[in-house]
Design a protein around this motif. Structure first.
Motif, PDB file in Angstrom:
ATOM      1  N   ALA A 187       6.344   0.049 -18.167  1.00 53.16           N
ATOM      2  CA  ALA A 187       6.560   1.474 -18.739  1.00 53.16           C
ATOM      3  C   ALA A 187       6.359   2.466 -17.524  1.00 53.16           C
ATOM      4  N   THR A 188       5.622   2.109 -16.557  1.00 52.43           N
ATOM      5  CA  THR A 188       4.964   3.184 -15.594  1.00 52.43           C
ATOM      6  C   THR A 188       6.139   3.384 -14.655  1.00 52.43           C
ATOM      7  N   ASP A 189       5.953   4.468 -13.740  1.00 53.59           N
ATOM      8  CA  ASP A 189       6.988   4.869 -12.890  1.00 53.59           C
ATOM      9  C   ASP A 189       6.341   4.364 -11.572  1.00 53.59           C
ATOM     10  N   ASP A 190       7.266   4.670 -10.348  1.00 49.72           N
ATOM     11  CA  ASP A 190       6.838   4.324  -8.875  1.00 49.72           C
ATOM     12  C   ASP A 190       5.706   4.615  -8.354  1.00 49.72           C
ATOM     13  N   TYR A 191       4.991   5.789  -9.085  1.00 49.15           N
ATOM     14  CA  TYR A 191       3.677   6.237  -8.604  1.00 49.15           C
ATOM     15  C   TYR A 191       2.529   5.453  -9.556  1.00 49.15           C
ATOM     16  N   LEU A 192       2.872   4.570 -10.328  1.00 47.55           N
ATOM     17  CA  LEU A 192       1.998   4.125 -11.316  1.00 47.55           C
ATOM     18  C   LEU A 192       1.143   5.023 -11.892  1.00 47.55           C
ATOM     19  N   SER A 193       2.055   6.022 -12.577  1.00 46.26           N
ATOM     20  CA  SER A 193       1.439   7.133 -13.575  1.00 46.26           C
ATOM     21  C   SER A 193       0.849   6.584 -14.799  1.00 46.26           C
ATOM     22  N   GLY A 194       0.036   6.903 -15.357  1.00 49.53           N
ATOM     23  CA  GLY A 194      -0.510   6.583 -16.712  1.00 49.53           C
ATOM     24  C   GLY A 194      -1.818   6.249 -16.741  1.00 49.53           C
ATOM     25  N   THR A 195      -2.062   5.523 -18.009  1.00 45.30           N
ATOM     26  CA  THR A 195      -3.880   5.136 -18.096  1.00 45.30           C
ATOM     27  C   THR A 195      -3.599   3.868 -18.569  1.00 45.30           C
ATOM     28  N   PHE A 196      -4.604   2.881 -18.076  1.00 44.83           N
ATOM     29  CA  PHE A 196      -4.381   1.494 -17.977  1.00 44.83           C
ATOM     30  C   PHE A 196      -5.661   0.838 -18.498  1.00 44.83           C
ATOM     31  N   LEU A 197      -6.208   1.490 -19.702  1.00 41.50           N
ATOM     32  CA  LEU A 197      -7.487   0.885 -20.413  1.00 41.50           C
ATOM     33  C   LEU A 197      -7.210  -0.111 -21.279  1.00 41.50           C
ATOM     34  N   GLN A 198      -5.856  -0.409 -21.746  1.00 41.70           N
ATOM     35  CA  GLN A 198      -5.361  -1.094 -22.723  1.00 41.70           C
ATOM     36  C   GLN A 198      -5.744  -2.541 -22.500  1.00 41.70           C
ATOM     37  N   GLY A 199      -6.157  -3.331 -23.450  1.00 42.70           N
ATOM     38  CA  GLY A 199      -6.347  -4.864 -23.197  1.00 42.70           C
ATOM     39  C   GLY A 199      -7.744  -5.144 -22.736  1.00 42.70           C
ATOM     40  N   ARG A 200      -8.806  -4.237 -22.605  1.00 38.48           N
ATOM     41  CA  ARG A 200     -10.010  -4.469 -22.149  1.00 38.48           C
ATOM     42  C   ARG A 200     -10.762  -5.500 -23.265  1.00 38.48           C
ATOM     43  N   LEU A 201     -11.618  -6.263 -22.842  1.00 33.29           N
ATOM     44  CA  LEU A 201     -12.399  -7.084 -23.591  1.00 33.29           C
ATOM     45  C   LEU A 201     -13.493  -6.181 -24.368  1.00 33.29           C
ATOM     46  N   PRO A 202     -13.935  -6.669 -25.505  1.00 34.17           N
ATOM     47  CA  PRO A 202     -15.033  -6.033 -25.988  1.00 34.17           C
ATOM     48  C   PRO A 202     -16.303  -5.815 -25.046  1.00 34.17           C
ATOM     49  N   GLU A 203     -16.576  -7.214 -24.444  1.00 31.95           N
ATOM     50  CA  GLU A 203     -17.451  -7.536 -23.596  1.00 31.95           C
ATOM     51  C   GLU A 203     -17.038  -8.211 -22.255  1.00 31.95           C
ATOM     52  N   ALA A 204     -17.392  -7.613 -21.065  1.00 31.65           N
ATOM     53  CA  ALA A 204     -16.746  -8.256 -19.814  1.00 31.65           C
ATOM     54  C   ALA A 204     -17.350  -9.537 -19.660  1.00 31.65           C
ATOM     55  N   GLN A 205     -16.575 -10.501 -18.997  1.00 25.73           N
ATOM     56  CA  GLN A 205     -17.328 -12.123 -18.830  1.00 25.73           C
ATOM     57  C   GLN A 205     -17.354 -12.339 -17.404  1.00 25.73           C
ATOM     58  N   SER A 206     -18.470 -12.713 -16.997  1.00 24.97           N
ATOM     59  CA  SER A 206     -18.712 -13.602 -15.615  1.00 24.97           C
ATOM     60  C   SER A 206     -17.893 -14.507 -15.493  1.00 24.97           C
ATOM     61  N   ARG A 207     -17.078 -14.751 -14.379  1.00 23.80           N
ATOM     62  CA  ARG A 207     -16.469 -15.836 -13.890  1.00 23.80           C
ATOM     63  C   ARG A 207     -16.726 -16.394 -12.556  1.00 23.80           C
ATOM     64  N   THR A 208     -16.478 -17.810 -12.336  1.00 21.96           N
ATOM     65  CA  THR A 208     -16.671 -18.270 -10.936  1.00 21.96           C
ATOM     66  C   THR A 208     -15.598 -19.198 -10.819  1.00 21.96           C
ATOM     67  N   ASP A 209     -15.021 -19.053  -9.426  1.00 21.80           N
ATOM     68  CA  ASP A 209     -14.026 -20.212  -9.108  1.00 21.80           C
ATOM     69  C   ASP A 209     -12.879 -20.137  -9.874  1.00 21.80           C
ATOM     70  N   GLU A 210     -12.465 -18.989 -10.123  1.00 19.33           N
ATOM     71  CA  GLU A 210     -11.049 -18.849 -10.572  1.00 19.33           C
ATOM     72  C   GLU A 210     -10.173 -17.824 -10.052  1.00 19.33           C
ATOM     73  N   LEU A 211      -8.897 -18.164 -10.055  1.00 20.05           N
ATOM     74  CA  LEU A 211      -8.241 -16.782  -9.539  1.00 20.05           C
ATOM     75  C   LEU A 211      -7.449 -15.966 -10.615  1.00 20.05           C
ATOM     76  N   PRO A 212      -8.003 -14.501 -10.559  1.00 16.96           N
ATOM     77  CA  PRO A 212      -7.341 -13.844 -11.637  1.00 16.96           C
ATOM     78  C   PRO A 212      -5.801 -13.771 -11.546  1.00 16.96           C
ATOM     79  N   LEU A 213      -5.259 -13.844 -12.655  1.00 20.73           N
ATOM     80  CA  LEU A 213      -3.865 -13.834 -13.059  1.00 20.73           C
ATOM     81  C   LEU A 213      -3.166 -12.472 -13.032  1.00 20.73           C
ATOM     82  N   ALA A 214      -1.965 -12.280 -13.020  1.00 20.97           N
ATOM     83  CA  ALA A 214      -1.296 -11.073 -12.935  1.00 20.97           C
ATOM     84  C   ALA A 214      -1.615 -10.118 -14.091  1.00 20.97           C
ATOM     85  N   LEU A 215      -2.116  -8.939 -13.667  1.00 20.77           N
ATOM     86  CA  LEU A 215      -2.900  -7.720 -14.587  1.00 20.77           C
ATOM     87  C   LEU A 215      -3.885  -8.119 -14.917  1.00 20.77           C
ATOM     88  N   ALA A 216      -4.807  -8.911 -14.543  1.00 18.44           N
ATOM     89  CA  ALA A 216      -6.121  -9.134 -14.829  1.00 18.44           C
ATOM     90  C   ALA A 216      -6.751  -7.913 -14.110  1.00 18.44           C
TER      91      ALA A 216
END
Length: 429
Positions: free
Chosen positions: A393-422
Motif C-alpha cells: 500500500a505504500t508509495d515510491d518514497y515508502l511513506s507510512g508507518t511500519f510497526l505492524q506485525g511486531r512480536l510482543p517480545e523480540a527473539q534472539s536468532r542464530t544462523d538464519e536468513l531473514p525472510l522478506a519484510l522481516a
C-alpha cells in the motif's frame, strides 16, 4: 505502488547467469563431486523440456525457523502442439511416489495476487504469465520454493513430474493429457555460508528478500552471456526504520531524511576486495532510474548497482554490497579486509529509488556469470514481519508507518536468513 518500482537493484542489462553443470555449491562444506547417485528417469515422449537454470543448491534456515530450498527451471515447449501446464510436482528422486511439493492453480498463475507463493510461472525473462499455455517453441520459467519443517524432511535430490495437456506422442494431432518425470536436481550440494551482518543497529527491514514473488529479487531472471540466470535470488535490500516506524522523517525527496542514509557498511567475513565502483552520483528518492526516460538510458552493466564493492570470501563465494555513497568506499581492489571492518557508507546510487544496502552472495565475481548462493547470518534479534498488505500500500518514497506485525517480545536468532519484510536488530559489534 508496485514493488517492481521500489528499491530495485534488478540488473536490467547486467542480470546474471548460472554456471550450470556444477556438482556442488559453495558453502561451509561442499558435497564431494559425484556424491549424488545417478537418477534414472523413465523413457517417455516429453513435449515440454525442463532445464534447471540454477546451479545445484542446498537447504538454509529462514527466520520463520523452517528450512528453504529455492531454484529456477526453464520449461520449453519443443513440440508442434500447444502445451497447457496443469501442475508440477516436485518429488523425491529416490522415491518418486513421495511428493515434496505441488505447484498448480494460483501458484502458477493468479492475476489477483501481488505478493507471495503465486505467479511462479514466468514469461521470460521474468514477468507474470497470463495463463499456463505454452505455444509451440515458447519457453517459461518456473520459480520453485520448497519449505521443510526439519532438515530431515529434505531429500538429497528431487525430480519434477509435469502434468499437462499437449502432444502426447510424435504422431499426435490434438493435445491430450500427459504426465512424465524430468530434470533431476541436486538440493544437498553443500551447506549455507555463515556470515556476520553487513550493518549494525536496530529496526532493519529485509526488503525484497526471499521467497515467493512480488519483490524485485526472487524473480530477477535475466538473459546474459547466452544463458538465463539470477544472481539475486537471495539478495536483500536492507532499509532502516526510525523509532516511529517510518523510513524517513522530513523532506521525503532528500536522501538525508532517510533513517539509513550514511549508515556504516561492514564486511561480513574475512576476504579480499575483487572490484569496486565509486563514481556514481546520488539519486533522488522516489525516482527509479529504470523508469525515467532520461536516466534509464544511462544505466549500464557497470553502474546499474551504483557504487559497490565485490569481496572474495574464499571457497568460491563472493559478497556484493551495492548502492553506496560516492566517495565513502574505504577499500580498493586487492585489499584484505576483516570481518566487521567498516568498508563504506549506505547510499542511494544506481538503479535505486530510496537509500538502502543491496547485499547478496554469489558464486562468481562477475554478475554476468554468477548464480545466487544461499547464506545465513550468525546472529540477530527478530522483531517480527511487516505485513505484505502494508508494504504493497505504500508509495515510491515508502511513506507510512511500519510497526505492524511486531512480536510482543523480540527473539534472539542464530544462523538464519531473514525472510522478506522481516524486521531485525543487528548487534553493535
Amino acid at each position: 505502488m508496485t514493488l517492481s518500482a521500489t528499491l530495485v537493484a534488478v540488473l536490467l542489462v547486467a542480470g546474471s547467469a548460472s554456471a550450470q553443470g556444477a556438482s556442488s555449491r559453495p558453502g561451509d562444506q561442499a558435497a564431494p563431486a559425484g556424491a549424488r547417485t545417478a537418477v534414472t528417469v523413465p523413457d517417455s515422449f516429453s513435449p515440454v523440456v525442463v532445464t534447471p537454470i540454477s546451479s545445484p543448491t542446498f537447504p538454509w534456515l529462514g527466520s520463520d525457523q523452517k528450512y528453504h530450498v529455492s531454484y529456477d527451471l526453464q520449461l520449453t515447449n519443443a513440440s508442434r502442439l500447444p502445451a497447457t501446464l496443469t501442475q508440477v510436482q516436485v518429488v523425491d528422486a529416490e522415491h518418486p511416489d513421495t511428493v515434496v511439493a505441488t505447484l498448480s492453480s494460483r501458484q502458477l498463475v493468479d492475476p489477483d495476487c501481488e505478493y507471495g507463493a503465486c505467479n511462479l510461472l514466468r514469461v521470460l525473462p521474468s514477468s507474470n504469465a497470463t495463463d499456463t499455455v505454452m505455444p509451440p517453441g515458447q519457453s517459461r520459467a518456473l520459480m520453485v520454493d520448497l519449505t521443510f519443517d526439519s532438515l530431515d524432511q529434505a531429500p538429497a535430490e528431487v525430480v519434477h513430474r509435469l502434468s499437462l495437456t499437449g502432444q502426447a506422442a510424435p504422431p499426435a494431432t490434438r493435445p491430450s493429457p500427459i504426465s512424465y518425470l524430468a530434470a533431476p536436481f541436486d538440493i544437498s550440494s553443500g551447506k549455507p555460508r555463515v556470515i556476520a551482518p553487513p550493518l549494525r543497529g536496530d529496526d532493519w527491514v529485509a526488503a525484497n528478500g526471499c521467497c515467493g514473488t512480488g519483490g524485485a529479487h526472487r524473480t530477477a531472471l535475466n538473459s546474459v552471456n547466452g544463458k538465463l540466470g539470477n544472481s539475486q535470488r537471495f539478495a536483500i535490500d536492507w532499509m532502516k526504520l526510525t523509532d516511529e516506524g517510518k523510513f524517513y522523517s522530513g523532506d521525503k525527496t532528500k536522501n538525508e531524511s532517510y533513517a539509513d542514509y550514511g549508515e556504516a557498511v561492514y564486511a561480513v567475513a574475512d576476504g579480499t576486495v575483487s572490484s569496486t565502483l565509486d563514481t556514481v552520483e546520488a539519486g533522488t528518492p522516489g525516482i527509479l532510474p529504470a523508469n525515467d526516460p532520461v536516466l534509464g538510458p544511462k544505466l549500464t552493466v557497470q553502474n546499474v548497482d551504483g557504487n559497490h564493492i565485490i569481496q572474495d570470501l574464499g571457497g568460491g563465494v563472493w559478497a556484493m554490497y551495492a548502492h553506496l555513497i560516492k566517495g565513502s568506499l574505504l577499500v580498493k581492489p586487492g585489499d584484505k579486509v576483516k570481518k566487521g571492518q567498516k568498508i563504506a557508507d549506505l547510499g542511494n546510487t544506481g538503479n535505486s529509488n530510496a537509500p538502502h544496502l543491496h547485499f547478496q552472495l554469489m558464486d562468481n565475481p562477475s554478475l554476468l556469470e554468477a548464480d545466487a548462493v544461499p547464506y545465513v547470518i550468525d546472529r540477530f534479534t527478530y522483531q517480527g514481519q511487516i505485513p505484505s498488505t502494508v508494504w504493497l500500500a505504500t508509495d515510491d518514497y515508502l511513506s507510512g508507518t511500519f510497526l505492524q506485525g511486531r512480536l510482543p517480545e523480540a527473539q534472539s536468532r542464530t544462523d538464519e536468513l531473514p525472510l522478506a519484510l522481516a524486521v531485525v536488530d543487528f548487534p553493535e559489534s
